[in-house]
Structure formats: C-alpha cells, structure tokens
Design an enzyme around this catalytic site. Structure first.
Site, PDB file in Angstrom:
ATOM      1  N   LYS A  81     -36.233 -10.900  13.057  1.00  0.00           N
ATOM      2  CA  LYS A  81     -35.274 -12.069  12.799  1.00  0.00           C
ATOM      3  C   LYS A  81     -35.410 -12.649  11.459  1.00  0.00           C
ATOM      4  CE  LYS A  81     -31.825 -14.746  14.004  1.00  0.00           C
ATOM      5  NZ  LYS A  81     -30.739 -14.030  13.239  1.00  0.00           N
ATOM      6  N   TRP A 112     -29.153 -36.437  14.478  1.00  0.00           N
ATOM      7  CA  TRP A 112     -29.193 -35.755  13.371  1.00  0.00           C
ATOM      8  C   TRP A 112     -28.119 -36.650  12.451  1.00  0.00           C
ATOM      9  CZ3 TRP A 112     -31.811 -32.993   9.940  1.00  0.00           C
ATOM     10  CH2 TRP A 112     -30.981 -32.690   8.969  1.00  0.00           C
ATOM     11  N   ARG A 136     -31.699 -27.789  18.047  1.00  0.00           N
ATOM     12  CA  ARG A 136     -30.673 -28.168  17.295  1.00  0.00           C
ATOM     13  C   ARG A 136     -30.683 -28.821  15.952  1.00  0.00           C
ATOM     14  NH1 ARG A 136     -26.575 -28.387  21.297  1.00  0.00           N
ATOM     15  NH2 ARG A 136     -25.497 -30.294  20.424  1.00  0.00           N
ATOM     16  N   GLU A 171     -26.580  -2.287  11.447  1.00  0.00           N
ATOM     17  CA  GLU A 171     -27.607  -2.707  12.121  1.00  0.00           C
ATOM     18  C   GLU A 171     -27.979  -2.473  13.459  1.00  0.00           C
ATOM     19  OE1 GLU A 171     -26.762  -7.351  10.793  1.00  0.00           O
ATOM     20  OE2 GLU A 171     -29.018  -6.653  10.903  1.00  0.00           O
ATOM     21  N   HIS A 202     -13.145   5.801  -7.304  1.00  0.00           N
ATOM     22  CA  HIS A 202     -13.928   5.995  -8.476  1.00  0.00           C
ATOM     23  C   HIS A 202     -15.368   6.875  -7.945  1.00  0.00           C
ATOM     24  CE1 HIS A 202     -11.816   3.715 -11.264  1.00  0.00           C
ATOM     25  NE2 HIS A 202     -11.986   2.663 -10.367  1.00  0.00           N
ATOM     26  N   GLU A 233     -20.472  -7.242   4.992  1.00  0.00           N
ATOM     27  CA  GLU A 233     -20.821  -7.884   6.020  1.00  0.00           C
ATOM     28  C   GLU A 233     -20.534  -7.004   7.474  1.00  0.00           C
ATOM     29  OE1 GLU A 233     -23.104  -9.649   6.826  1.00  0.00           O
ATOM     30  OE2 GLU A 233     -22.929 -10.434   8.849  1.00  0.00           O
ATOM     31  N   ASN A 266     -23.472 -38.199  20.902  1.00  0.00           N
ATOM     32  CA  ASN A 266     -23.356 -37.027  19.915  1.00  0.00           C
ATOM     33  C   ASN A 266     -22.050 -36.752  19.586  1.00  0.00           C
ATOM     34  OD1 ASN A 266     -23.561 -34.507  19.072  1.00  0.00           O
ATOM     35  ND2 ASN A 266     -24.149 -33.368  20.770  1.00  0.00           N
ATOM     36  N   GLY A 267     -21.581 -36.691  18.176  1.00  0.00           N
ATOM     37  CA  GLY A 267     -20.414 -36.463  17.615  1.00  0.00           C
ATOM     38  C   GLY A 267     -20.029 -37.494  16.817  1.00  0.00           C
ATOM     39  N   LYS A 295     -23.235  -5.219   9.720  1.00  0.00           N
ATOM     40  CA  LYS A 295     -23.356  -5.576  11.257  1.00  0.00           C
ATOM     41  C   LYS A 295     -23.426  -4.090  12.019  1.00  0.00           C
ATOM     42  CE  LYS A 295     -24.445  -8.735  11.482  1.00  0.00           C
ATOM     43  NZ  LYS A 295     -24.525  -9.600  10.388  1.00  0.00           N
ATOM     44  N   CYS A 321     -27.169 -33.356  16.913  1.00  0.00           N
ATOM     45  CA  CYS A 321     -27.763 -34.424  17.920  1.00  0.00           C
ATOM     46  C   CYS A 321     -27.993 -33.651  19.238  1.00  0.00           C
ATOM     47  CB  CYS A 321     -26.994 -35.493  18.136  1.00  0.00           C
ATOM     48  SG  CYS A 321     -26.618 -36.521  16.637  1.00  0.00           S
TER      49      CYS A 321
HETATM   50  C1  F6R Z   1     -28.254  -9.442   9.213  1.00  0.00           C
HETATM   51  C2  F6R Z   1     -29.473 -10.417   9.143  1.00  0.00           C
HETATM   52  C3  F6R Z   1     -30.295 -10.094   7.832  1.00  0.00           C
HETATM   53  C4  F6R Z   1     -30.606 -11.555   7.140  1.00  0.00           C
HETATM   54  C5  F6R Z   1     -31.627 -11.431   6.034  1.00  0.00           C
HETATM   55  C6  F6R Z   1     -31.918 -12.696   5.380  1.00  0.00           C
HETATM   56  O1  F6R Z   1     -27.692  -9.492  10.501  1.00  0.00           O
HETATM   57  O2  F6R Z   1     -29.474 -11.153   9.860  1.00  0.00           O
HETATM   58  O3  F6R Z   1     -29.756  -9.207   6.721  1.00  0.00           O
HETATM   59  O4  F6R Z   1     -29.528 -12.163   6.607  1.00  0.00           O
HETATM   60  O5  F6R Z   1     -32.957 -10.906   6.505  1.00  0.00           O
HETATM   61  O6  F6R Z   1     -32.443 -13.525   6.539  1.00  0.00           O
HETATM   62  P1  F6R Z   1     -32.454 -15.034   6.087  1.00  0.00           P
HETATM   63  O7  F6R Z   1     -30.940 -15.603   6.050  1.00  0.00           O
HETATM   64  O8  F6R Z   1     -33.104 -15.731   7.342  1.00  0.00           O
HETATM   65  O9  F6R Z   1     -32.937 -15.358   4.852  1.00  0.00           O
END
Ligand code: F6R
Length: 599
Positions: free
Chosen positions: A594, A75, A27, A482, A498, A475, A99-100, A479, A2
C-alpha cells in the site's frame, strides 16, 4: 474529515469518548474536544492538535455512574484550527458537536446577534447551539425545540447535542453527513461517524438515513420520521469494517460519492472555489506547474494536465517521480511544484519533492494522509479527505485526487482570469452533480459482474481513450493488471494504429472509453479500426455502438468530467469482478504494497 462520537451509559465517559475519537483519527483532524454531563453539570475540554493533547488536558478528570457525553475531532472548514473553534460549542446550558457544513449559518448568526447572542467562535456550528436555546424559549418540550432548530438548517450535518435542561439525553440529527447509532443489552447507547468506534461496544447498530432526528435517554431511543432498523454489528473488527462488502476495495468504490463530497466541503461554493490552504503570497510569481507522482496518483496528475492547460491556461508538465529524480531536471522558480500521493510516504515522490525544495521552488502536496512525510515537507498541502484506504488498489483516493485537481484548476482559472465568472459558475454546477452521479454509476455493478466471466482469458487488454479519457484508460489498465494479474495496457485511442494494432485479434480485448461529450467520432473511428482487425470490443459509452461485442451503457451527461467519473467506476467494478472470479484477494494483490517507501 470531522468525526463524532456520543455515549450514554454508566462507564467512565471521558475514556469512552476519547477512545472512540481515536478510532476516527484516520478521518483526519486538527483539534478535538468532549463535553460530559453527569448529575446535571457539564464539563467540556478541548485541545488543538492530536488526541494526546486532549488526554493531557483531561488527565485529572473522571466520571462515575450514569451520564452522557459527546466528542468531536474537527477538520477546519470555517475558521482556523484553534481551541475556540474546536467542538463542542456551547450556549448558556447546552453543547453541540457537528460534522458537515451549515450553509445558511450567516443569516442565522445575524438573527441571533440581533437578539444579543454573543458568539465565541468563527464556526458555522456554533449557530446550532444558540439557535437551540433560542427555540427552547418558545417550546416547552426540548425535543420540539431541537426539531425547530434542525428545521432551520440548510446544508449537511450530523449533529449531537446535550443540554443541562435534559440531563440524561442526547439529541441527534443527520442529513448528508454520516452517523451511526449503536446499543447493547446493558442499556448503553453509542453514536459515531463510522463503525470503527462501535466495534466491541455496541451489539446492534442502525445507519441513519438523511432526515433522521431523535433523542436517546436512559432506556429509550426515540426517532422520527421512521423507526431505525437495527442490525447486528460484527464483533470482529475486520468484518465489521468491511460493512457487509466482500472486500475493502468494494466498500471503497461504494464510498466514493461520499468522499468526493467531503473533498468539496468548504471549498466549493455556489460561485466560488476556496482553498484556505493557498494564500495569494504563496501563488505570486507562479506561471507554470510541474507535477510529480507515481502509479494511480500519476494518472490523476495526467488528467489534471488537460484541465490546467485548457481552463487555467497554465503550462503543465507531469512526470513519473522515479524518472524525474535522475534526469537532472531543469527547474525554474516560476514553477509551482506539485506532488500527488495517497499515502504521503512514497519514496520516489518524496525525493522528487526534496529536489524541488532544494531548487527553491514553491511546493504543494495533494495528499490523503495528514502528517505524512510528504505533507510535513511541502510548503502547502491540500488534503484529499478520502478517509483511510485499505484496498491496495487505489480507488476512492484517485476519485478525490481528480476532484481536488479539478477544483484547483478552476481556482487558478479564476485567479488568472482565464474563465468568465459565468463559465466558472457553470463548471461548479456540474461539479456539484458528481456525488449523486457517482452513486448512480454503481447501478452498473450487476452488469460488470455478469460480463466479467467473458474476460478471464485472452492475451491482453487495451484500454483506450482520448484527452482526459486517456489517463483514465491508463488507470483502468492499471486497476485490472494489479488485481487480476492479466496483461493490460492503457493507450491513447489515436495511437493504436502506430504499432499496438498489430496485436489485434479476437483474443485481444479492447476496452473503449467512448464519452459523448468529448471526441466521440474520433474515438469511434479508432475503435472501428480495431474492430476491423477482429479485436473483441467492450465499449463503455452512453451510446450503443454497433461494432462492439459487449457494451456497458453509461448515463448521458453534459460534461466530460461527469462522464469521466462514471467511467472510472465502471473500470473499477469491472477490474474487481474479473479479479474476484479469478479467485484473487483483491485487497491484497500479490507483490504489491500500500505504501511504497523504497526506491
Ligand atoms: C495503484 C496504486 C499505486 C499508487 C502508487 C503511488 O492502485 O495504488 O499505483 O498510486 O504506488 O502511491 P501514493 O499515491 O501513495 O504515492
């Protein structure tokens, strides 16, 4: 989740409110509404769906001169997304937006119904406005009535309330849900759930603390128990949106405790997990799960495969979407096909979803973006509610994905009777600690900053862990690579011997995830093997480890998932600080996008 806006001033109030709500669209919402008061009379409008529907409903309405207004994007948590359930909710002469979640709304509702109050909606929010009018009969001062109302609410809330009995006033209160108040030299006062609607409008803003209560009226803002600390609001949208952080990624790491808690609202109860998104018919005949995703979302999927199998006793198969697409997969109709995606637009994941639908499987999307292609296509969706994620390297979206998947595991465990009620209650208790623990995890930021200078060279990083800490190692490595452009790999700790251990020397950095609640001794032996080959070891653990060159001490926890979330934050901060030292733009790393809408 919300969004709330409020306005007090002379400008056209309807547009002011709807423009503000537009800034909060990210949001996520399923209905919207406003209430506007001028010269003592209130008008309210609500619409299901997008804000254009509210625009349409209000197109012949305009205000002139001084007045107040409140607005809301909802929401749905309690009650379906209908116009009656949309905010503002009204009493006889007052309107409220919230909201909440009001945890004790049932008992308040019962008390008010016994007094003859008639409720129109299924929401928890509606009790606030009726309780206020009930209290107003016992207090001459309306602010006292508002305080008495807020005093009786348990749960999380950001509340704005207007009343015809105080025609130029907005009452406000915050506890656990965000609310910002802004003002400018023209005497205008603004309220919003985040900075976005205030940029370019307010000159100064105050971020309310939990327990804040007050009212704004022409020329005066009264606040209890502490005066508000107003700070200048940057006029530049980008700077203001970063809220004082150097990068969006940093801000998003710091927001994780809040978004994880948003992901739980209405779903995690004291002794139950509820997903209104999934009905019994949908789950009928399902005995296995297949999950497809890419990148970080794939790591969330892999994490959940340990949980699903261990707790819900369901066979789970996790696949990278781009691999799944071309392998002529065998798909059986007893399989629930889950796709996980932050953006909801990832081409490979979308195509995998299409294949599953064509094969007649039931499909579920776990996604952060409502109305995205993946959400529109899937049979059912659970939104992760992380809010918009601007940093290209995913952080808070991952945190909410893992949280939703943990919740989903318990949801299945309960449905399938694979865990006792007590065991589930126990898990839920630990789960409820996550938001607070995530906040505490940030204490390690300074240490990561200091350590980062030692990790700018070398010929590579191995992140290692076992069980759910293996996907977390993957992960952590993703991070780092990248945003720092350093070579990093994630490995199961037991797999190093191995092959990869051949790389070990002083210039190979091992980041060892060594939780105390899960396979500590086994992981320790693997790290010892690397240490014996002179690899430089950074251990992340609640226990000091003699053979480590560096260590980051985490808090002691009693549940692996609590250790998981804390180590996740450490990895994110470490990667970010290394990348910043290397002079990189961590929000927009080279070569990455993104939303990956190409194959
Ligand atoms: C890494 C990252 C990417 C996404 C991947 C899938 O930090 O953001 O590896 O996780 O491109 O993207 P989505 O989750 O939007 O399908």
């Amino acid at each position: 989740m919300c969004g709330i806006v409020g306005y007090l001033g002379k400008r056209e109030i309807k547009s002011q409110l709807i423009d503000g709500l537009r800034e909060l669209e990210y949001r996520g919402y399923d209905s919207a509404g406003i209430a506007v008061m001028q010269q003592g009379s209130i008008q309210s409008f609500k619409a299901v769906g997008k804000l254009t529907n509210l625009d349409e409903k209000t197109k012949n309405f305009q205000t002139k001169g001084q007045g107040v207004g409140i607005g809301h994007t909802r929401w749905a948590t309690h009650g379906k997304p209908t116009e009656l359930n949309a905010h503002p909710h009204m009493g006889e002469y007052s309107y409220v937006v919230h909201n909440g979640i009001i945890e004790n709304y049932r008992e308040i509702k019962e008390m008010l119904e016994n007094e003859g109050v008639h409720f129109l909606s299924q929401t928890d929010t509606e009790v606030i406005v009726h309780l206020f009018e009930h209290e107003a009969k016992r207090h001459d001062d309306l602010f006292e009535a508002f305080k008495a109302t807020i005093d009786r609410l348990d749960g999380a809330y950001a509340v704005l309330l207007v009343s015809q009995k105080a025609p130029d006033t907005i009452f406000f209160a915050r506890n656990g849900s965000p609310m910002i108040i802004g003002k400018n030299a023209h005497g205008e006062v603004f309220f919003a759930s985040s900075d976005a609607p205030l940029i370019g409008e307010a000159e100064e803003v105050a971020y309310m603390e939990d327990g804040t209560i007050g009212y704004a009226t022409s020329g005066k803002i009264h606040v209890e128990p502490e005066p508000l600390q107003f700070v200048p609001l940057a006029g530049d949208k980008m700077t203001a949106q970063k809220g004082g952080y150097r990068f969006f990624m940093e801000k998003e790491i710091y927001e994780q405790y809040q978004v994880v808690s948003d992901a739980m609202i209405g779903r995690v109860l004291d002794d139950d997990i509820v997903f209104e998104e999934l009905d019994d018919a949908f789950l009928e005949g399902i005995s296995r799960i297949k999950i497809c995703a890419c990148g970080t979302s794939y790591h969330a999927a892999l994490t959940s495969s340990y949980l699903f199998e261990r707790q819900a006793k369901m066979p789970v198969n996790v696949e990278i979407a781009s691999e799944f697409r071309y392998k002529d997969p065998l798909l059986t109709e007893d399989t629930l096909f889950i796709v996980i995606s932050q953006s909801g637009e990832t081409a490979d994941t979308l195509e995998a979803l299409k294949m599953a639908k064509e094969a007649g499987l039931k499909t579920l999307a776990i996604c952060n973006v409502d109305n995205s292609s993946i959400v529109r296509l899937a049979d059912a969706t659970i939104l992760t509610r992380a809010g918009i994620e601007k940093g290209v390297a995913s952080t808070k979206a991952f945190a909410t994905q893992v949280m939703v998947l943990w919740m989903l595991t318990l949801f299945f465990a309960k449905k399938r009777g694979t865990m006792s009620d007590d065991a589930i209650r126990n898990e839920l208790l630990y789960m409820s600690y996550v938001p607070k623990d995530l906040k505490k995890s940030l204490e390690v930021h300074e240490k990561c900053k200091r350590l980062s200078k030692r990790y700018l060279h070398g010929h590579g990083f191995f992140f290692i862990g076992r069980d759910i800490f293996y996907p977390l190692a993957l992960e952590g490595a993703l991070k780092l690579k990248e945003i720092s452009y350093l070579h990093a790999e994630g490995y199961p700790a037991g797999e190093m011997k191995h092959g990869p251990i051949a790389l070990a020397d002083a210039e190979l950095f091992t980041i060892a995830l060594m939780p105390k609640t899960m396979l500590y001794d086994k992981t320790k032996s693997n790290v010892e093997e690397l240490s014996a080959r002179d690899s430089t070891i950074l251990s992340i653990s609640p226990e000091m480890f003699d053979l480590a060159d560096d260590f980051i001490l985490t808090h002691p926890h009693k549940h692996p998932m609590l250790e998981f979330f804390e180590m996740m934050v450490v990895e994110q901060l470490l990667a970010m600080e290394i990348a910043i030292r290397m002079g990189n733009d961590v929000d927009m790393p080279r070569n990455l996008a993104k939303s990956v809408t190409v194959e």
